[in-house]
Scaffold this active site. Structure first.
Site, PDB file in Angstrom:
ATOM      1  N   CYS A   1       0.820  -1.225   0.000  1.00 46.11           N
ATOM      2  CA  CYS A   1       0.000   0.000   0.000  1.00 46.11           C
ATOM      3  C   CYS A   1       0.848   1.266   0.000  1.00 46.11           C
ATOM      4  O   CYS A   1       0.362   2.333  -0.370  1.00 46.11           O
ATOM      5  CB  CYS A   1      -0.946   0.016   1.187  1.00 46.11           C
ATOM      6  SG  CYS A   1      -2.033  -1.396   1.200  1.00 46.11           S
TER       7      CYS A   1
ATOM      8  N   HIS B   1      -4.089   7.028   1.700  1.00 42.74           N
ATOM      9  CA  HIS B   1      -4.302   5.707   1.095  1.00 42.74           C
ATOM     10  C   HIS B   1      -5.726   5.266   1.399  1.00 42.74           C
ATOM     11  O   HIS B   1      -6.192   5.383   2.534  1.00 42.74           O
ATOM     12  CB  HIS B   1      -3.277   4.719   1.669  1.00 42.74           C
ATOM     13  CG  HIS B   1      -3.623   3.296   1.377  1.00 42.74           C
ATOM     14  ND1 HIS B   1      -3.957   2.855   0.116  1.00 42.74           N
ATOM     15  CD2 HIS B   1      -3.705   2.211   2.190  1.00 42.74           C
ATOM     16  CE1 HIS B   1      -4.221   1.567   0.174  1.00 42.74           C
ATOM     17  NE2 HIS B   1      -4.087   1.153   1.414  1.00 42.74           N
TER      18      HIS B   1
ATOM     19  N   ASN C   1     -10.243  -0.784  -1.654  1.00 38.01           N
ATOM     20  CA  ASN C   1      -8.816  -0.543  -1.421  1.00 38.01           C
ATOM     21  C   ASN C   1      -8.027  -1.149  -2.581  1.00 38.01           C
ATOM     22  O   ASN C   1      -7.941  -2.373  -2.707  1.00 38.01           O
ATOM     23  CB  ASN C   1      -8.442  -1.191  -0.078  1.00 38.01           C
ATOM     24  CG  ASN C   1      -6.979  -1.078   0.273  1.00 38.01           C
ATOM     25  OD1 ASN C   1      -6.144  -0.765  -0.577  1.00 38.01           O
ATOM     26  ND2 ASN C   1      -6.649  -1.352   1.524  1.00 38.01           N
TER      27      ASN C   1
HETATM   28  O1  UT7 Z   1      -4.426  -1.367   2.958  1.00 37.44           O
HETATM   29  C1  UT7 Z   1      -3.727  -1.211   4.155  1.00 37.44           C
HETATM   30  C2  UT7 Z   1      -3.929  -2.276   5.085  1.00 37.44           C
HETATM   31  N1  UT7 Z   1      -5.287  -2.568   5.455  1.00 37.44           N
HETATM   32  C3  UT7 Z   1      -5.987  -1.787   6.291  1.00 37.44           C
HETATM   33  O2  UT7 Z   1      -5.625  -0.691   6.634  1.00 37.44           O
HETATM   34  C4  UT7 Z   1      -7.253  -2.367   6.875  1.00 37.44           C
HETATM   35  C5  UT7 Z   1      -7.274  -2.201   8.368  1.00 37.44           C
HETATM   36  N2  UT7 Z   1      -8.364  -2.890   9.035  1.00 37.44           N
HETATM   37  C6  UT7 Z   1      -9.672  -2.631   8.803  1.00 37.44           C
HETATM   38  O3  UT7 Z   1     -10.013  -1.828   7.950  1.00 37.44           O
HETATM   39  C7  UT7 Z   1     -10.706  -3.319   9.674  1.00 37.44           C
HETATM   40  O4  UT7 Z   1     -10.053  -3.997  10.715  1.00 37.44           O
HETATM   41  C8  UT7 Z   1     -11.599  -4.321   8.882  1.00 37.44           C
HETATM   42  C9  UT7 Z   1     -12.561  -3.580   7.969  1.00 37.44           C
HETATM   43  C10 UT7 Z   1     -10.757  -5.281   8.080  1.00 37.44           C
HETATM   44  C11 UT7 Z   1     -12.462  -5.140   9.832  1.00 37.44           C
HETATM   45  O5  UT7 Z   1     -13.272  -4.287  10.609  1.00 37.44           O
HETATM   46  P1  UT7 Z   1     -13.291  -4.424  12.190  1.00 37.44           P
HETATM   47  O6  UT7 Z   1     -14.202  -3.393  12.666  1.00 37.44           O
HETATM   48  O7  UT7 Z   1     -11.866  -4.389  12.687  1.00 37.44           O
HETATM   49  O8  UT7 Z   1     -13.937  -5.841  12.395  1.00 37.44           O
HETATM   50  P2  UT7 Z   1     -13.342  -7.180  13.042  1.00 37.44           P
HETATM   51  O9  UT7 Z   1     -12.381  -7.858  12.131  1.00 37.44           O
HETATM   52  O10 UT7 Z   1     -12.895  -6.901  14.440  1.00 37.44           O
HETATM   53  O11 UT7 Z   1     -14.649  -8.052  13.114  1.00 37.44           O
HETATM   54  C12 UT7 Z   1     -15.811  -7.624  13.848  1.00 37.44           C
HETATM   55  C13 UT7 Z   1     -16.936  -8.624  13.595  1.00 37.44           C
HETATM   56  C14 UT7 Z   1     -16.499 -10.073  13.822  1.00 37.44           C
HETATM   57  O12 UT7 Z   1     -17.614 -10.773  14.373  1.00 37.44           O
HETATM   58  P3  UT7 Z   1     -17.725 -11.035  15.957  1.00 37.44           P
HETATM   59  O13 UT7 Z   1     -16.473 -11.792  16.316  1.00 37.44           O
HETATM   60  O14 UT7 Z   1     -17.760  -9.666  16.592  1.00 37.44           O
HETATM   61  O15 UT7 Z   1     -18.966 -11.823  16.080  1.00 37.44           O
HETATM   62  C15 UT7 Z   1     -16.233 -10.582  12.429  1.00 37.44           C
HETATM   63  O16 UT7 Z   1     -16.407 -11.984  12.306  1.00 37.44           O
HETATM   64  O17 UT7 Z   1     -17.356  -8.556  12.228  1.00 37.44           O
HETATM   65  C16 UT7 Z   1     -17.275  -9.853  11.636  1.00 37.44           C
HETATM   66  N3  UT7 Z   1     -16.885  -9.686  10.228  1.00 37.44           N
HETATM   67  C17 UT7 Z   1     -17.789  -9.539   9.250  1.00 37.44           C
HETATM   68  N4  UT7 Z   1     -19.131  -9.528   9.251  1.00 37.44           N
HETATM   69  C18 UT7 Z   1     -19.746  -9.346   8.072  1.00 37.44           C
HETATM   70  C19 UT7 Z   1     -15.640  -9.603   9.715  1.00 37.44           C
HETATM   71  N5  UT7 Z   1     -15.707  -9.394   8.389  1.00 37.44           N
HETATM   72  C20 UT7 Z   1     -17.022  -9.354   8.074  1.00 37.44           C
HETATM   73  C21 UT7 Z   1     -17.725  -9.173   6.874  1.00 37.44           C
HETATM   74  N6  UT7 Z   1     -19.071  -9.166   6.916  1.00 37.44           N
HETATM   75  N7  UT7 Z   1     -17.086  -8.969   5.710  1.00 37.44           N
END
Ligand code: UT7
Length: 331
Positions: free
Chosen positions: A114, A258, A288
Site C-alpha cells: 500500500c 491511502h 482498497n
Molecule cells: O491497505 C492497508 C492495510 N489494510 C488496512 O488498513 C485495513 C485495516 N483494518 C480494517 O479496515 C478493519 O479492521 C476491517 C474492515 C478489516 C475489519 O473491521 P473491524 O471493525 O476491525 O472488524 P473485526 O475484524 O474486528 O470483526 C468484527 C466482527 C467479527 O464478528 P464477531 O467476532 O464480533 O462476532 C467478524 O467476524 O465482524 C465480523 N466480520 C464480518 N461480518 C460481516 C468480519 N468481516 C465481516 C464481513 N461481513 N465482511
C-alpha cells in the site's frame, strides 16, 4: 538540483463493477456491515483473460504519456509498484515496456504494497532531482480479486480490496511545481501481521504437495492491529513532513490518504485537524486498490476539479510490511 513535477496522470479501471449486494451473494456479509466498517459501496474486479496487472498499468501509463504531450520514446525510466504482479518474476515494469514497445530503458519494480506509490514517487523524484532522468513513468496497478478467501475466515479482506491501475508521468519541472519532500518508514517486526505466505521460500520446495490445504495460500491480515498502526503512523508522518517544510495542516489544499478504510482516513484527518473539505476519498467506489489507491484518487480529484495548479498536496499511505510514508508537493 532540479525539481520534479507531476506532468500528467492516467488511469485504467476494469469494467466489472461489484456492489456490496453482489458480494453478499458470494460471502456471508451485508451491504450495511461493509458500509459501516469500511465506507465501501462497490469495487472493480478484473476480467480474466483480458485484464492483467501489467496491461492495466500499461493502459494507465499510455494515458499519462498522451496527457503529458510527450512521445513514448521520451520516457527515460519506469517504476512499477504492485503487490499483485503477473509473475513472481520478472517484475511488471519490463512487461509494461513490452506492451508499450518502449526502448531499452530501465524498469524498476517496487514491493512496498500500500505504500508502493509513496516509495515509487520518492525513487522517481531522486532520479529527476539529480538530473539523471527527465521523464519517469510511475505505474501502480493491482489485481487482488483473484486471491481472496471467500469463506468466513477471509471475508474481512475480501470485502475491502479491489482492482485498478493509475500512472503518473513525472517530469523535470520547468515552473514552480515540485515535490517538497517524501518520508518513508518501515517496521519489519510486523511483517506477518498483513501478508501472503504461500507458496513460500521457507520450504524445501516452493510447491509442496499439501499446498492447497494450507491456510497461508490466502492473504492474512490482523485487521484491528493494522487499523491502529495505520492511523498512528500516517498521522505521525504527515506531521513530520509538514514540519520539515515549515507548513501547517491548515496549509494543505488536498490530502489524499491511502484508501484503506474510510474510518482510517477520517481518523487521520481528525487527528491532524484537517478540514473535511480538504480531504479527497473515493474508496466508496473502488475499495482498497493498494498501491494504486492514491493515484486513482488523485486522477479523480483532478477530473472533478478539486485540485488546481499551485495547490499544496499531501499523499500519505500505510500498509503491509509494515511500511508507511508521506509525500508533500506543490502541484
Ligand atoms: O491497505 C492497508 C492495510 N489494510 C488496512 O488498513 C485495513 C485495516 N483494518 C480494517 O479496515 C478493519 O479492521 C476491517 C474492515 C478489516 C475489519 O473491521 P473491524 O471493525 O476491525 O472488524 P473485526 O475484524 O474486528 O470483526 C468484527 C466482527 C467479527 O464478528 P464477531 O467476532 O464480533 O462476532 C467478524 O467476524 O465482524 C465480523 N466480520 C464480518 N461480518 C460481516 C468480519 N468481516 C465481516 C464481513 N461481513 N465482511
Amino acid at each position: 538540483m532540479y525539481q520534479t513535477k507531476i506532468a500528467a496522470v492516467g488511469r485504467y479501471l476494469p469494467e466489472r463493477n461489484v456492489t456490496n449486494k453482489e458480494l453478499s451473494a458470494l460471502i456471508d456479509t451485508s451491504h450495511d456491515w461493509i458500509v459501516e466498517r469500511t465506507g465501501i459501496h462497490q469495487r472493480r474486479w478484473f476480467k480474466p483473460g483480458v485484464d492483467t496487472t501489467s496491461n492495466m498499468g500499461a493502459k494507465a501509463a499510455q494515458q499519462a504519456i498522451d496527457r503529458a504531450g510527450i512521445s513514448r520514446n521520451e520516457v527515460d525510466f519506469i517504476v512499477f509498484a504492485t503487490l499483485s504482479p503477473d509473475y513472481v518474476f520478472p517484475g511488471s515494469g519490463v512487461l509494461v515496456q513490452k506492451h508499450l514497445e518502449l526502448d531499452t530503458i530501465g524498469a524498476l519494480d517496487i514491493r512496498n504494497q500500500c505504500s508502493g506509490f509513496i516509495y515509487g514517487l520518492s525513487v522517481a523524484d531522486q532520479y529527476i532531482k539529480t538530473g539523471k532522468y527527465k521523464n519517469v513513468l510511475l505505474i501502480c496497478s493491482e489485481i487482488q480479486s483473484n486471491i481472496f478467501d471467500l469463506s468466513d475466515k477471509g471475508r474481512s479482506m475480501a470485502v475491502i480490496f479491489g482492482d485498478g491501475a493509475a500512472a503518473f508521468l513525472l517530469q523535470r519541472s520547468d515552473n514552480t511545481a515540485k515535490i517538497l519532500t517524501t518520508h518513508m518508514h518501515s517496521e519489519g517486526r510486523f511483517a506477518e501481521e498483513l501478508f501472503l505466505k504461500e507458496p513460500s521460500g521457507l520450504e524445501e520446495k516452493r510447491i509442496m504437495p499439501d499446498l492447497l490445504e494450507r491456510d497461508g495460500i490466502y492473504p492474512y491480515m490482523n485487521g484491528r492491529h493494522v487499523f491502529k498502526h495505520a492511523v498512528t503512523r500516517m498521522t505521525e508522518s504527515v506531521s513530520a513532513a509538514l514540519e520539515e517544510c515549515n507548513k501547517a495542516p491548515e496549509d494543505i489544499d488536498i490530502m489524499i490518504p491511502h484508501q484503506a478504510n474510510l474510518r482510517i482516513a477520517e481518523a487521520v484527518r481528525s487527528k491532524l485537524n484537517v478540514e473535511a473539505r480538504h480531504v479527497f476519498n473515493n474508496i466508496q467506489d473502488y475499495g482498497n486498490t493498494t498501491a494504486a489507491s492514491i493515484p486513482i484518487a488523485f486522477f479523480e480529484a483532478l477530473e472533478q476539479e478539486k485540485v488546481k495548479r499551485g495547490d499544496l498536496i499531501c499523499f500519505t499511505a500505510f500498509g503491509s510490511g509494515f511500511t508507511w510514508g508521506t509525500a508533500l508537493l506543490e502541484y
